[in-house]
Design an enzyme around this catalytic site. Sequence first.
Site, PDB file in Angstrom:
ATOM      1  N   ARG A  51      48.067   7.062  -5.659  1.00  0.00           N
ATOM      2  CA  ARG A  51      49.263   6.353  -6.417  1.00  0.00           C
ATOM      3  C   ARG A  51      50.339   6.715  -5.926  1.00  0.00           C
ATOM      4  O   ARG A  51      50.781   8.172  -5.967  1.00  0.00           O
ATOM      5  CB  ARG A  51      48.800   6.634  -7.870  1.00  0.00           C
ATOM      6  CG  ARG A  51      47.899   5.841  -8.630  1.00  0.00           C
ATOM      7  CD  ARG A  51      48.045   5.618 -10.126  1.00  0.00           C
ATOM      8  NE  ARG A  51      48.381   6.614 -10.798  1.00  0.00           N
ATOM      9  CZ  ARG A  51      48.726   6.922 -12.078  1.00  0.00           C
ATOM     10  NH1 ARG A  51      48.859   5.513 -12.903  1.00  0.00           N
ATOM     11  NH2 ARG A  51      49.024   7.790 -12.727  1.00  0.00           N
TER      12      ARG A  51
ATOM     13  N   THR B  27      56.260   4.836  -7.833  1.00  0.00           N
ATOM     14  CA  THR B  27      56.261   3.484  -8.113  1.00  0.00           C
ATOM     15  C   THR B  27      55.053   3.112  -8.944  1.00  0.00           C
ATOM     16  O   THR B  27      54.709   1.980  -9.247  1.00  0.00           O
ATOM     17  CB  THR B  27      56.377   2.633  -6.664  1.00  0.00           C
ATOM     18  OG1 THR B  27      54.992   2.859  -5.917  1.00  0.00           O
ATOM     19  CG2 THR B  27      57.624   2.820  -5.963  1.00  0.00           C
TER      20      THR B  27
ATOM     21  N   ASP C  51      45.017  14.375 -14.989  1.00  0.00           N
ATOM     22  CA  ASP C  51      44.717  13.890 -13.402  1.00  0.00           C
ATOM     23  C   ASP C  51      43.334  14.306 -13.181  1.00  0.00           C
ATOM     24  O   ASP C  51      42.987  15.438 -13.008  1.00  0.00           O
ATOM     25  CB  ASP C  51      45.839  14.523 -12.703  1.00  0.00           C
ATOM     26  CG  ASP C  51      45.744  13.902 -11.015  1.00  0.00           C
ATOM     27  OD1 ASP C  51      46.593  13.370 -10.628  1.00  0.00           O
ATOM     28  OD2 ASP C  51      44.687  14.064 -10.716  1.00  0.00           O
TER      29      ASP C  51
ATOM     30  N   ASP D 174      42.824  16.296  -9.860  1.00  0.00           N
ATOM     31  CA  ASP D 174      43.180  17.819 -10.016  1.00  0.00           C
ATOM     32  C   ASP D 174      42.165  18.448 -10.688  1.00  0.00           C
ATOM     33  O   ASP D 174      41.885  19.642 -10.384  1.00  0.00           O
ATOM     34  CB  ASP D 174      44.544  17.700 -10.730  1.00  0.00           C
ATOM     35  CG  ASP D 174      45.948  17.316  -9.651  1.00  0.00           C
ATOM     36  OD1 ASP D 174      45.615  17.261  -8.484  1.00  0.00           O
ATOM     37  OD2 ASP D 174      47.221  17.295 -10.239  1.00  0.00           O
TER      38      ASP D 174
HETATM   39  C1  PRP Z   1      43.943   8.324  -9.912  1.00  0.00           C
HETATM   40  C2  PRP Z   1      42.571   7.933 -10.105  1.00  0.00           C
HETATM   41  C3  PRP Z   1      42.670   6.632  -9.828  1.00  0.00           C
HETATM   42  C4  PRP Z   1      44.041   6.251 -10.259  1.00  0.00           C
HETATM   43  C5  PRP Z   1      44.078   5.356 -11.386  1.00  0.00           C
HETATM   44  O1  PRP Z   1      43.941   8.825  -8.390  1.00  0.00           O
HETATM   45  O2  PRP Z   1      41.285   8.516  -9.527  1.00  0.00           O
HETATM   46  O3  PRP Z   1      42.445   6.237  -8.482  1.00  0.00           O
HETATM   47  O4  PRP Z   1      44.761   7.470 -10.228  1.00  0.00           O
HETATM   48  O5  PRP Z   1      45.422   5.106 -11.524  1.00  0.00           O
HETATM   49  P1  PRP Z   1      45.867   3.508 -11.663  1.00  0.00           P
HETATM   50  O6  PRP Z   1      44.703   2.676 -12.502  1.00  0.00           O
HETATM   51  O7  PRP Z   1      47.290   3.449 -12.240  1.00  0.00           O
HETATM   52  O8  PRP Z   1      46.121   3.143  -9.877  1.00  0.00           O
HETATM   53  P2  PRP Z   1      45.007   9.256  -7.838  1.00  0.00           P
HETATM   54  O9  PRP Z   1      46.224   8.476  -7.268  1.00  0.00           O
HETATM   55  O10 PRP Z   1      45.744  10.235  -8.542  1.00  0.00           O
HETATM   56  O11 PRP Z   1      44.702   9.928  -6.514  1.00  0.00           O
HETATM   57  P3  PRP Z   1      43.251  11.163  -6.324  1.00  0.00           P
HETATM   58  O12 PRP Z   1      42.166  10.579  -6.621  1.00  0.00           O
HETATM   59  O13 PRP Z   1      43.442  11.324  -4.879  1.00  0.00           O
HETATM   60  O14 PRP Z   1      43.875  12.460  -7.154  1.00  0.00           O
HETATM   61  N1  URA Z   2      45.028   8.857 -12.873  1.00  0.00           N
HETATM   62  C1  URA Z   2      44.498  10.026 -13.339  1.00  0.00           C
HETATM   63  O1  URA Z   2      43.823  10.931 -12.809  1.00  0.00           O
HETATM   64  N2  URA Z   2      44.702  10.114 -14.830  1.00  0.00           N
HETATM   65  C2  URA Z   2      45.382   9.445 -15.598  1.00  0.00           C
HETATM   66  O2  URA Z   2      45.719   9.389 -16.609  1.00  0.00           O
HETATM   67  C3  URA Z   2      45.875   8.116 -14.882  1.00  0.00           C
HETATM   68  C4  URA Z   2      45.875   7.917 -13.498  1.00  0.00           C
END
Ligand code: PRP
Ligand code: URA
Length: 210
Positions: A105, A109, A201, A204
Amino acid sequence: MPSKATVVDHPLIQHKLSMMRKVETPPAVFRQLLKEIAMLLAHEALRDLPMTTKRITTPMEEMDAPVIEGRKPVIISILRAGNGLLDGMLDLVPMAKVGHIGMYRDHDTLEAIEYYLKVPKDIEERPVIVVDPMLATANSSIASITRLKEVGAKNMKFVCLLAAPEGVEALSKAHPDVPIITAAVDSHLNELGYIVPGLGDAGDRIYGTV
Ligand code: PRP
Ligand code: URA
């Protein structure tokens, strides 16, 4: 209004999820709990796999024993947090094929940016389970499922750990043919697009990158 997601409210899942939510839960415990919940969610996601029977011999006599029919399922992990669910599902279904789609994400944005895609060639012939722990705005899951349809996936389900009502609404509107299975639907999204009360997150917390 009835939820457009199936919430798997088994006591084991709910108890483990509560432990994951706690801010003091360390990554090693968080990962282990996610793996355990993944097995229980896989149980629900795969409950309608087609069955047939096979003639076998027990120590007592012959019988027509129930076995799974057709092509093995594909599990698609939305990187990187999806790998936390993938690991548990593979423990339960070790013969499943695996695909990966990289999405992150944009922090400003909240749009999903694709950076990787590798899926089995015959994905159109197999049931597909797309996994990501978090369904927040649904930008990542909508973009992933759109892309998977472009490369041939037909019979898909989306499995997550936690969803926001806004995400359930958006995903079911964009892809009404894709059932959503989750352990919980929380209160709302905050102004930064995080699920509240949520667990923070997910990536993380799985990998200790906070
Ligand atoms: C997190 C999560 C989803 C996304 C959800 O990923 O694992 O993929 O956010 O949010 P959304 O429904 O608003 O799109 P992130 O972008 O933090 O990436 P990561 O898995 O690499 O930490
Ligand atoms: N992605 C995450 O990992 N946590 C949230 O709460 C939303 C998006």
